[in-house]
Design a protein around this motif. Structure first.
Motif, mmCIF file in Angstrom:
data_model
loop_
_atom_site.group_PDB
_atom_site.id
_atom_site.type_symbol
_atom_site.label_atom_id
_atom_site.label_comp_id
_atom_site.label_asym_id
_atom_site.label_seq_id
_atom_site.Cartn_x
_atom_site.Cartn_y
_atom_site.Cartn_z
ATOM 1 N N GLY A 31 0.819 -1.202 0.000
ATOM 2 C CA GLY A 31 0.000 0.000 0.000
ATOM 3 C C GLY A 31 0.852 1.250 0.000
ATOM 4 O O GLY A 31 1.894 1.299 0.676
ATOM 5 N N TRP A 34 -1.864 5.374 1.944
ATOM 6 C CA TRP A 34 -3.199 5.060 2.442
ATOM 7 C C TRP A 34 -3.697 6.077 3.460
ATOM 8 O O TRP A 34 -4.886 6.090 3.782
ATOM 9 C CB TRP A 34 -3.216 3.647 3.042
ATOM 10 C CG TRP A 34 -3.228 2.579 1.992
ATOM 11 C CD1 TRP A 34 -3.144 2.754 0.643
ATOM 12 C CD2 TRP A 34 -3.342 1.176 2.193
ATOM 13 N NE1 TRP A 34 -3.187 1.551 -0.011
ATOM 14 C CE2 TRP A 34 -3.309 0.557 0.919
ATOM 15 C CE3 TRP A 34 -3.454 0.367 3.315
ATOM 16 C CZ2 TRP A 34 -3.392 -0.825 0.755
ATOM 17 C CZ3 TRP A 34 -3.539 -1.010 3.150
ATOM 18 C CH2 TRP A 34 -3.511 -1.591 1.888
ATOM 19 N N TRP A 89 -5.103 6.512 8.510
ATOM 20 C CA TRP A 89 -4.571 5.157 8.416
ATOM 21 C C TRP A 89 -3.213 5.148 9.111
ATOM 22 O O TRP A 89 -2.429 6.082 8.946
ATOM 23 C CB TRP A 89 -4.439 4.717 6.962
ATOM 24 C CG TRP A 89 -3.834 3.354 6.799
ATOM 25 C CD1 TRP A 89 -2.519 3.064 6.577
ATOM 26 C CD2 TRP A 89 -4.509 2.097 6.899
ATOM 27 N NE1 TRP A 89 -2.330 1.701 6.528
ATOM 28 C CE2 TRP A 89 -3.539 1.082 6.712
ATOM 29 C CE3 TRP A 89 -5.838 1.730 7.113
ATOM 30 C CZ2 TRP A 89 -3.870 -0.275 6.743
ATOM 31 C CZ3 TRP A 89 -6.143 0.384 7.144
ATOM 32 C CH2 TRP A 89 -5.180 -0.599 6.956
ATOM 33 N N ILE A 133 -9.270 -0.363 -1.651
ATOM 34 C CA ILE A 133 -8.660 0.616 -0.745
ATOM 35 C C ILE A 133 -9.684 1.287 0.165
ATOM 36 O O ILE A 133 -9.656 1.108 1.388
ATOM 37 C CB ILE A 133 -7.881 1.685 -1.545
ATOM 38 C CG1 ILE A 133 -6.830 1.042 -2.452
ATOM 39 C CG2 ILE A 133 -7.191 2.664 -0.591
ATOM 40 C CD1 ILE A 133 -6.109 2.012 -3.368
ATOM 41 N N ARG A 183 -10.169 -0.997 3.215
ATOM 42 C CA ARG A 183 -9.071 -0.679 4.130
ATOM 43 C C ARG A 183 -9.350 0.554 4.982
ATOM 44 O O ARG A 183 -9.291 0.488 6.214
ATOM 45 C CB ARG A 183 -7.778 -0.455 3.326
ATOM 46 C CG ARG A 183 -7.352 -1.652 2.487
ATOM 47 C CD ARG A 183 -6.979 -2.842 3.339
ATOM 48 N NE ARG A 183 -6.458 -3.935 2.506
ATOM 49 C CZ ARG A 183 -6.084 -5.115 2.979
ATOM 50 N NH1 ARG A 183 -6.183 -5.373 4.274
ATOM 51 N NH2 ARG A 183 -5.629 -6.052 2.159
ATOM 52 N N ALA A 196 -4.142 7.281 -3.637
ATOM 53 C CA ALA A 196 -3.607 6.110 -2.929
ATOM 54 C C ALA A 196 -3.538 4.943 -3.898
ATOM 55 O O ALA A 196 -4.353 4.828 -4.825
ATOM 56 C CB ALA A 196 -4.470 5.757 -1.726
ATOM 57 N N ALA A 199 -2.658 0.506 -4.336
ATOM 58 C CA ALA A 199 -2.634 -0.778 -3.645
ATOM 59 C C ALA A 199 -2.319 -1.885 -4.629
ATOM 60 O O ALA A 199 -2.802 -1.876 -5.771
ATOM 61 C CB ALA A 199 -3.967 -1.060 -2.954
#
Length: 547
Positions: A82, A85, A99, A442, A446, A536, A538
């Protein structure tokens, strides 16, 4: 009636009829005088599995010719990478970032990695015809690779020690096929096997982390071409006898009035995945549906850590109703599917202190749903458009994670009720999707944790490049139902693009690689610091060996 269940119950009814005729004929024959000691030899049910004839000791059925043990499951390894994030948007009022960030350079690198594994074993012991015992266990469940090192890390031998709980037994239950239905008793999976999985989810997928489990007794019977199920669940029990008399073994439930109990009823008509695939290949149109309703209650409670007594008992008066409706129809190359769920509850006294009785009830009315439209362009191509929604609450934060604390304006998460402010907020309105129902890589999976207090649109296409290789592309656009729930107080949340490549061998090996790009919108901006959220990334890889 399901074709599988029809083929199973019809022979059983014939067997029961034949056994009844045999027993009637045997009882009609005169018994010679003085021949009582030979009566067990003529007992009509003497050879039936699990039956103890007159005068015989209890017999085990484990050595019957019908016994079979079947194992299935998978070994899964996963890896994640990642980047950014935390969205580069700085702290929230309650946390340094939305995060957790790398600590060595105080989050300046923005890059993190992780790898874990799980072995799932599903065992089925078929004791006899229509009688089975089933179990599910996880070995090294989501164990982070390299997390338990021991040895000489300076260049010598390094090994990995086992965790404190290497095996997690998730389900153990028994099934018996009776003349009037299937009886299931024990700790088992989700209430139903049908539906999209956004609300009730057994966690059977290769990449799933969660799964519904309950201690129940259930009876399913076919009637009028439908499957009808009634069940009783012990959802939670209060203190046991070992809280006051630890020498008593096994421990016994002290008071049934502090238990949380659930009753549920469902009716459905649906096909197994294999049956549905055959019908699709044959060009058959089908309609499947399911309805489930449950009622849950608890009268009294006791705070954790308190010795159970009349002084520490709390009046709780919890009641809850859950309803779920699902329908799917296959029409030629198209499939239309929808599911809607409602949760309503009332807690008359939410206090954790026996001396402080709250006069306000905490209530909730939550709803959510999923709508899908699929198009199948032959054996290789499939396209889908999905719309999902979950009701929201105007409290700060999304309330997606159950361990959340009270939130403040600008927080990403927070409790959706407040008993300290005036006037008190006692209504919890945000519906939460099951965390196994993942629409992206994401944002929802997440950062927030699950879909809640929002709506989204997800177009997706899938194309089979070759016999073992498939490509997938999805775009997810999301916005909040209640702007007050977002960090900035604005509804737009983000647009995420996910690309996947799946390699699957015929003999049980599956490998999947996904890339996700999240472009956050104004809902994630940090208004007090005038910082805009940035993109972001991933990478998510899964390798699984199925057996």
């Amino acid at each position: 009636m399901s074709p599988v269940l029809r083929r199973t119950i019809a022979p059983l009814l014939a067997c029961c009829a034949a056994t009844w005729l045999a027993s009637t004929a045997a009882m009609a024959q005169p018994r010679p005088a003085g021949d009582e000691r030979r009566a067990p030899d003529r007992e009509p049910y003497r050879d039936a599995p699990g039956v103890t004839p007159i005068g015989d000791p209890v017999r085990a059925t484990a050595d019957t010719p019908d016994q079979r043990v079947r194992l299935s499951g998978f070994l899964r390894t996963r890896g994640d990478l990642g980047h950014n994030w935390d969205l580069g948007r700085g702290p929230t009022p309650s946390l340094p970032s939305i995060w957790p960030t790398p600590y060595v350079d105080d989050g300046a690198s923005h890059t993190q990695t992780n790898a874990d594994m799980r072995l799932r074993v599903d065992a089925s012991i078929e004791v006899g015809w229509g009688v089975s015992i089933r179990a599910r266990a996880h070995v090294l469940d989501n164990l982070r690779l390299g997390s338990l090192p021991t040895g000489d890390l300076g260049g010598g031998s390094v090994t990995q020690r086992g965790p404190d709980q290497p095996i997690d037994v998730r389900q153990v239950y028994g099934q018996a096929l009776l003349p009037f239905g299937v009886l299931t008793v024990g700790r088992m999976g989700a209430l139903v096997d049908w539906g999209t999985g956004f609300f009730l989810n057994a966690g059977n997928g290769l990449d799933d982390d969660y799964g519904d489990v309950g201690d129940r007794i259930a009876l399913t019977t076919p009637l009028a071409g439908l499957l009808w199920t009634a069940l009783y669940e012990i959802s939670a029990t209060g203190p046991a006898s070992d809280a006051v008399r630890p020498e008593i073994r096994p421990a016994f439930d002290l008071d049934p009035r502090d238990d949380v109990r659930t009753v549920a009823f469902s009716v459905a008509r649906y096909n197994s995945p294999a049956t549905r695939n055959r019908l699709l290949r044959a060009g058959r149109n089908t309609v499947e549906f399911g309805l489930v309703g449950s009622y849950r209650w608890q009268s009294y409670d006791v705070s954790a850590g308190d010795v159970p007594s009349a002084r520490t008992a709390l009046v709780r008066d919890l009641t809850a109703f859950v309803g779920d409706a699902w329908v799917r129809t296959d029409l030629g190359r198209f499939t239309f599917e929808g599911e809607f769920a409602f949760v309503g509850f009332r807690i008359a006294n939410a206090s954790l202190d026996p001396a402080a009785m709250l006069n306000l009830a905490v209530t909730g009315r939550q709803y959510g749903g999923v709508l899908r439209a699929d198009y199948r362009g032959g054996e290789r191509f499939m396209a889908r458009v999905e719309f999902g929604f979950a009701s929201g609450d105007d409290r700060p934060g999304f309330g997606a994670r159950t361990a959340a604390q009270s939130g403040r304006a600008g927080d990403l998460d927070g409790l959706q009720f407040d008993l300290t402010r005036t006037p008190r907020d006692v209504n919890i309105q945000n519906f939460r999707f099951h965390p196994n129902y993942r629409v992206d890589l994401i944002m929802w999976r997440r950062l927030i944790g699950t879909v809640t207090d929002a709506w989204y649109v997800r177009p997706m296409v899938r194309y089979r490049i070759g016999p073992m290789l498939t490509a997938e592309l999805a775009v997810i656009g999301s916005a909040a139902m209640e702007p007050n729930s977002t960090p900035s107080g604005k509804a737009p949340l983000g647009v995420e693009t996910d690309v996947g490549l799946i390699y699957e061998q015929e003999h049980g090996f599956v490998m999947r690689l996904d890339y996700g790009l999240l472009l956050p919108l104004s809902g994630f901006d940090n208004a007090p610091r005038r910082l805009s959220a940035s993109a972001a990334h991933a990478l998510h890889a899964v390798m699984a060996w199925r057996f």
